[in-house]
Write an enzyme that holds these catalytic residues in place. Structure first.
Site, PDB file in Angstrom:
ATOM      1  N   PRO A  60       2.586   4.871   1.138  1.00  0.00           N
ATOM      2  CA  PRO A  60       3.217   5.220   2.423  1.00  0.00           C
ATOM      3  C   PRO A  60       2.211   5.838   3.383  1.00  0.00           C
ATOM      4  O   PRO A  60       1.307   6.568   2.990  1.00  0.00           O
ATOM      5  CB  PRO A  60       4.298   6.234   2.017  1.00  0.00           C
ATOM      6  CG  PRO A  60       4.540   6.009   0.560  1.00  0.00           C
ATOM      7  CD  PRO A  60       3.242   5.541  -0.003  1.00  0.00           C
ATOM      8  N   GLY A  61       2.382   5.526   4.657  1.00  0.00           N
ATOM      9  CA  GLY A  61       1.574   6.145   5.691  1.00  0.00           C
ATOM     10  C   GLY A  61       0.220   5.530   5.928  1.00  0.00           C
ATOM     11  O   GLY A  61      -0.593   6.095   6.669  1.00  0.00           O
ATOM     12  N   ASP A 103       0.807  25.190 -11.793  1.00  0.00           N
ATOM     13  CA  ASP A 103      -0.451  24.823 -12.458  1.00  0.00           C
ATOM     14  C   ASP A 103      -0.187  24.077 -13.757  1.00  0.00           C
ATOM     15  O   ASP A 103      -0.891  23.110 -14.087  1.00  0.00           O
ATOM     16  CB  ASP A 103      -1.276  26.073 -12.735  1.00  0.00           C
ATOM     17  CG  ASP A 103      -1.615  26.849 -11.472  1.00  0.00           C
ATOM     18  OD1 ASP A 103      -1.719  26.208 -10.413  1.00  0.00           O
ATOM     19  OD2 ASP A 103      -1.751  28.085 -11.556  1.00  0.00           O
ATOM     20  N   GLU A 135      -6.094  33.857  -8.533  1.00  0.00           N
ATOM     21  CA  GLU A 135      -6.844  32.909  -7.696  1.00  0.00           C
ATOM     22  C   GLU A 135      -8.343  32.979  -7.972  1.00  0.00           C
ATOM     23  O   GLU A 135      -9.044  31.959  -7.909  1.00  0.00           O
ATOM     24  CB  GLU A 135      -6.552  33.173  -6.217  1.00  0.00           C
ATOM     25  CG  GLU A 135      -5.090  33.041  -5.818  1.00  0.00           C
ATOM     26  CD  GLU A 135      -4.491  31.699  -6.212  1.00  0.00           C
ATOM     27  OE1 GLU A 135      -5.240  30.702  -6.278  1.00  0.00           O
ATOM     28  OE2 GLU A 135      -3.273  31.651  -6.473  1.00  0.00           O
ATOM     29  N   LYS A 142       0.897   0.140   7.654  1.00  0.00           N
ATOM     30  CA  LYS A 142       1.353  -1.244   7.497  1.00  0.00           C
ATOM     31  C   LYS A 142       2.154  -1.702   8.713  1.00  0.00           C
ATOM     32  O   LYS A 142       1.969  -2.823   9.194  1.00  0.00           O
ATOM     33  CB  LYS A 142       2.183  -1.353   6.208  1.00  0.00           C
ATOM     34  CG  LYS A 142       1.404  -1.018   4.944  1.00  0.00           C
ATOM     35  CD  LYS A 142       2.231  -1.190   3.702  1.00  0.00           C
ATOM     36  CE  LYS A 142       3.283  -0.104   3.556  1.00  0.00           C
ATOM     37  NZ  LYS A 142       2.701   1.237   3.369  1.00  0.00           N
ATOM     38  N   THR A 143       3.028  -0.860   9.203  1.00  0.00           N
ATOM     39  CA  THR A 143       3.808  -1.227  10.389  1.00  0.00           C
ATOM     40  C   THR A 143       2.915  -1.355  11.612  1.00  0.00           C
ATOM     41  O   THR A 143       3.087  -2.271  12.430  1.00  0.00           O
ATOM     42  CB  THR A 143       4.897  -0.173  10.634  1.00  0.00           C
ATOM     43  OG1 THR A 143       5.715  -0.048   9.463  1.00  0.00           O
ATOM     44  CG2 THR A 143       5.781  -0.574  11.799  1.00  0.00           C
ATOM     45  N   GLY A 186       0.819  -1.202   0.000  1.00  0.00           N
ATOM     46  CA  GLY A 186       0.000   0.000   0.000  1.00  0.00           C
ATOM     47  C   GLY A 186       0.849   1.246   0.000  1.00  0.00           C
ATOM     48  O   GLY A 186       2.074   1.182   0.182  1.00  0.00           O
TER      49      GLY A 186
END
Length: 586
Positions: free
Chosen positions: A186-187, A482, A405, A190-191, A184
């Site tokens: 990162p973050g 962009d 913007e 899993k650990t 999967g």
């Protein structure tokens, strides 16, 4: 040994120092026949004279003194002259270093060599008794500490049940999966899942990293694999977890992979299904580079179960937020369900970091509770960076940024209504001087062509507004990021998703092409990407021209207030003729 040397140096008997005088005093004593004994030391560099009558040197009365001479200043004639005058002359041919000092130097060298040998042996893995130690029970987790990933937890239920009661499985001839591969982004936890499985089963877990087995010395990696397997068998039932597994289990034979790395992987494969008994040992590994793994790693008997740990859904994100919010005082205006909807694409680590940043902001504001405003500030800090209060801009530059913007906001509302507007700001943060925040209301798993084209048009909306309001020669560098986003999406549409009439249903992926795509196909892709971006740029500019009044009104409001919430933007847009179709608050 070193302590013995120091102790001997401190307690050894001290020999009184012989005073040093000038050569003229020694020569005067020799001429006056006042020297009974003359010792030549250090190859003629020093004379030590013993006197018939003691003399006063400095503040002490001595019968022996010495003097230093330049190199090769004493000849045989001098020795004969002093002997003829009745002085007994002796020549010391040794180096002049006392025996005790020589012994100390030899022992010191031995100590240094011993330290170097110890460090080399430790680096090579010979003396690594503290490596691969099981995680203590105080650091183990349970599945209650891991939010979301419901499917992954269900897949790991068999492993937990086997480790807790293996006899039930043995009675029916079933065995636990030998290896479990967690795959999967990162973050995603899993650990944490590996530690939680061990905690639920009540067994130890040995944690290692793929880089722990990569060393410059030949044979170290395979030795460490054997050591890890031995430790696991001694503590069975037990879980062995290897993080960043792609650095250890990478594909053999690929470029830039050394023979030592392949030997280490071979040893791991042998330990997992070799002749040694591995009952009760479950190997778990985590990677976000599944495509890099060697095919032998995933065959049955090794890592025979693959558990996907994807980015969390909105329900998973809510569970994760509740886990990390536990123990943190939240104000009543904090809506975790709404926050879960606004954080599409965030991993569990991202959500934990978001709440931690919000807590830091609350501390800086001297508040005893975390409020929704703190979470908003933390979200801006994570997405765009810290507020740059030292940036000073002129009115013309502020107006240009506000127009840019506002162009993003209006084009996004019209061309990409599926992504709900969150807020628009011209506050300088990080490397950005302003931003228009859009976020989808729900998780999407497939994206239609119209949506992706709308995202490209939204990304080009700021650049489209600049020539409309400032003229074609006044376009700026503000659209650099962009253009990167628009080009990346357009290239994937053309080269991966088959959304180009010019290219057709052809994938440029090397796996589909049997290698890198041909130069002809690359050229056709470049032309199709340019055509797609040009069409969406014209679309964005047409939207800006059609809703010029709305863009200008929004820019003026930004100049006055700097930050506009979605409700304010929608009210301004609707008041200047922008259709309210799909313009619901974010």
């Amino acid at each position: 040994m070193l302590l013995a040397i120091v102790a001997y140096t401190l307690v050894r008997p001290r020999v009184p120092a012989i005073p040093t005088v000038s050569y003229s005093e020694v020569a005067q004593a020799l001429e006056g026949h006042d020297v009974t004994d003359l010792l030549v030391e250090d190859g003629g560099l020093r004379l030590v004279a013993t006197l018939r009558t003691p003399r006063v040197v400095g503040s002490q009365r001595v019968s022996t003194f010495q003097t230093n001479l330049p190199a090769r200043s004493i000849s045989l004639a001098d020795l004969q002259q002093w002997t003829a005058a009745g002085t007994r002359v002796r020549v010391d041919e040794s180096s002049g270093t006392p025996t005790t000092e020589l012994i100390i130097q030899i022992l010191s060298l031995a100590v240094v060599l011993g330290v170097v040998a110890y460090l080399v042996a430790r680096q090579r893995g010979v003396l690594t008794s503290s490596r691969f130690v099981a995680t203590p029970p105080s650091r183990q987790l349970t599945l209650a500490d891991v939010g979301g990933v419901r499917e992954a937890r269900a897949d790991l239920g068999d492993v937990i049940a086997y480790l807790a009661d293996p006899e039930r499985y043995h009675a029916l001839g079933a065995r636990c999966p030998r290896g479990v591969l967690l795959v999967g982004p990162p973050g995603t936890g899993k650990t944490l899942l590996a530690r939680a499985v061990a905690g639920e089963a009540g067994c130890p877990v040995i944690v290692a990293a793929g880089s722990d087995f990569n060393e410059m010395y030949v044979g170290v990696g395979s030795r460490r694999v054997r050591q890890l397997a031995k430790r696991a068998r001694e503590q069975a039932p037990c879980i062995v977890f290897i993080d960043e597994f792609d650095s250890l289990g990478g594909r053999r034979g690929r470029a830039n992979r050394s023979g030592e790395e392949e030997t280490t992987l071979n040893q791991l494969l042998v330990e997992m299904d070799g002749m040694e008994g591995n009952e009760g040992v479950v190997w778990m590994a985590a990677t976000n580079r599944e495509d890099m793994l060697d095919p032998a790693v995933r065959r049955p008997g090794r890592f025979d179960r693959v558990v996907e740990v994807p980015l969390p859904t909105v329900v998973d994100r809510l569970e994760i937020l509740k886990v990390h919010a536990h123990g943190r005082p939240l104000d009543a205006d904090v809506d975790l369900e709404r926050l879960a909807q606004l954080t599409v694409g965030h991993s569990g680590a991202d959500l934990a970091n978001l709440l931690n940043e919000a807590a830091i902001v609350a501390v800086q504001d001297d508040c005893d509770r975390i409020m929704n405003a703190h979470i908003e500030q933390a979200r801006d800090r994570v997405l765009l960076g810290r507020l740059r209060s030292g940036v000073v801009m002129g009115q013309a530059e502020r107006r240009l940024i506000a127009i840019h913007e506002a162009g993003h906001a209006i084009v996004g509302l019209v061309a990409c209504p599926d992504d709900r507007l969150h807020k628009v700001t011209i506050e300088p943060r990080g490397r950005s001087l302003g931003a228009a925040h859009f976020a989808p209301e729900s998780d999407r798993h497939v994206h239609p062509r119209s949506y992706l084209e709308g995202v490209i048009a939204k990304a080009l909306g700021g650049r489209a507004a600049e020539p409309v309001f400032m003229g074609p020669d006044a376009v700026t560098t503000g659209a650099g990021s962009d253009l990167v986003q628009a080009t990346s999406i357009a290239r994937r549409m053309v080269a991966e998703f088959g959304m180009s009439d010019e290219i057709g249903l052809i994938s440029a992926d090397p796996a589909a092409q049997g290698g890198p795509p041909s130069a002809q196909l690359q050229g056709e892709i470049d032309r199709a990407v340019r055509t797609l971006i040009t069409a969406q740029a014209k679309r964005a500019e047409a939207i800006v021209r059609r809703h010029r009044d709305a863009v200008e009104a929004l820019a003026e409001a930004l100049l006055e207030r700097e930050i506009l919430a979605s409700e304010d933007v929608l009210e301004i847009a609707a008041g200047h003729g922008v259709s309210r179709t799909a313009l619901a608050p974010a």
